[in-house]
Design an enzyme around this catalytic site. Sequence first.
Site: not given
Ligand SMILES: Cc1ncc(COP(=O)(O)O)c(C=O)c1O
Length: 483
Positions: A185, A308, A280
């Site tokens: 994700y 976050k 990420d």
């Molecule tokens: C690994 C990862 N990347 C990106 C995101 C997306 O972040 P946001 O919810 O702040 O858009 C998430 C959200 O859970 C995540 O777990």
Amino acid sequence: MSKTSRENWNNVAEIREKSAALWNGRAYELKPGAKEKYLRYYNEKCASSKAITTKAKEIIPGGVQHNLALNYPFPLAMDRASGAYLWDIDGNRYIDFLQAGGPTILGSNYPTVRDKVIALIQEKGPVTGLFSEYEYKLAMLVQKHMPSIEMFRMAASGTEADMIAIRLARAFTGNKKIIKIGGAYHGWSDELVYDIRADGTRSSYAIGIPPECYAHTQALSVNDLEGLRALMTENKEKGGTACVLLEPLGPESGTRPVEFDFCQQVRKLCDEFGALLIFDEVVTGFRIGMGGAQEFFGVKPDLTVFGKILTGGYPASGAVGGRKDVVSLLAGGVGGKDNKVMVGGTLTANPLSCLAGYYTIQELETTNAAEKAALAADRLTAGLEELIELHKLPFVAYNQFSIVHLDTTGNVNVTITRENMSDVFAKMPRRTKLFNEAGMGMSAEGIITIAASRMYTSLADTDDVIDDALKRFDRLFDNYQLS
Ligand SMILES: Cc1ncc(COP(=O)(O)O)c(C=O)c1O
């Protein structure tokens, strides 16, 4: 010392084997009496949640605005959060292993950060649109802990930060293809929903997105280094690989864990093929240690994506940092370099987010929160493993630092391929029903998790909190039978 270490990394083959056995074997389900008891809990003890979330469905599609809040048989409406606990609007208390989806490693509503935020709002409000000292202070603090961050630019969310990172990679390399790993994700942008959440689902979730938008997104299963080499070789003739984007513990916060040297090997392939490596670290940055996954694996990514955790759960949280020659393409303002990459956001890097981030990271450092949360997760996982054995259930539990994975149905970890796709999809509705019921049981026993399968521990999780949670899991597991 936390159990997760370089010397004691997850036994990936064993996890995969147990998960496959869980998926392929006969399912376990809640006994009918337990289902009734848990439904009664919801209907009788959570009546105010039911009333407001039912009304909300008329104005809010599906009744909730975030998948984390999706709950069976209906979402719970929360009223208060503090440390390790949540209270719903009917006054029921829950142990909070959701921790807002991960950002609050210090525990919910951590007073030191909250007080600083209140003082800032009283003094100047949340936003001015102009530079504030905390933008600089936060960037410097991130760099102190992650030396790969030579330059740093904020975004409003992890989704945005991932979008920026892939755009930068293309601008810098001049290459088109982006490779994502294992159904990870990386937010919900047009290009990154491809193969989202479940390995092999490809365009299943790309409703409303023209295929041209994700025509250059490619997906590979985690740990498939041969496949990665083959794909990058093939890409040479077709627009080159701009980047490999991965969640460093493994897709979906380590739900499908990497072999320990996976990230190192991907680094080597990126160097060989002239692609950027993007970590990420939305979930891992500061959670698995102050230096993130890059420190743990000893791998220097070209770019790192934050989300976050960066602001400790305060809004507008995201950033991209990394190599100066790459990130400097984001220089703000009109004019300048021809290859300048356009990004923006009115509320991005507002004083409130930056101040909250600065004090959160300072507190993470002084309290050693990541290590303490990891120890709590070790205790929780060891207890879950004992209970699984005691109740003779085929469930799977393991943790990586303060991220605990628990699979009760097998559908969390199933890899979907062209060959098994129809079998998986045929079996999925029944397993999803059992999965939802497991979530209902956990909440009714007073434990809030992420999608009934993942738990984030925090600094607030004392031994007493964990032992209390384990008693509740004991009651839940006692209610299972072969279906
Ligand atoms: C690994 C990862 N990347 C990106 C995101 C997306 O972040 P946001 O919810 O702040 O858009 C998430 C959200 O859970 C995540 O777990």
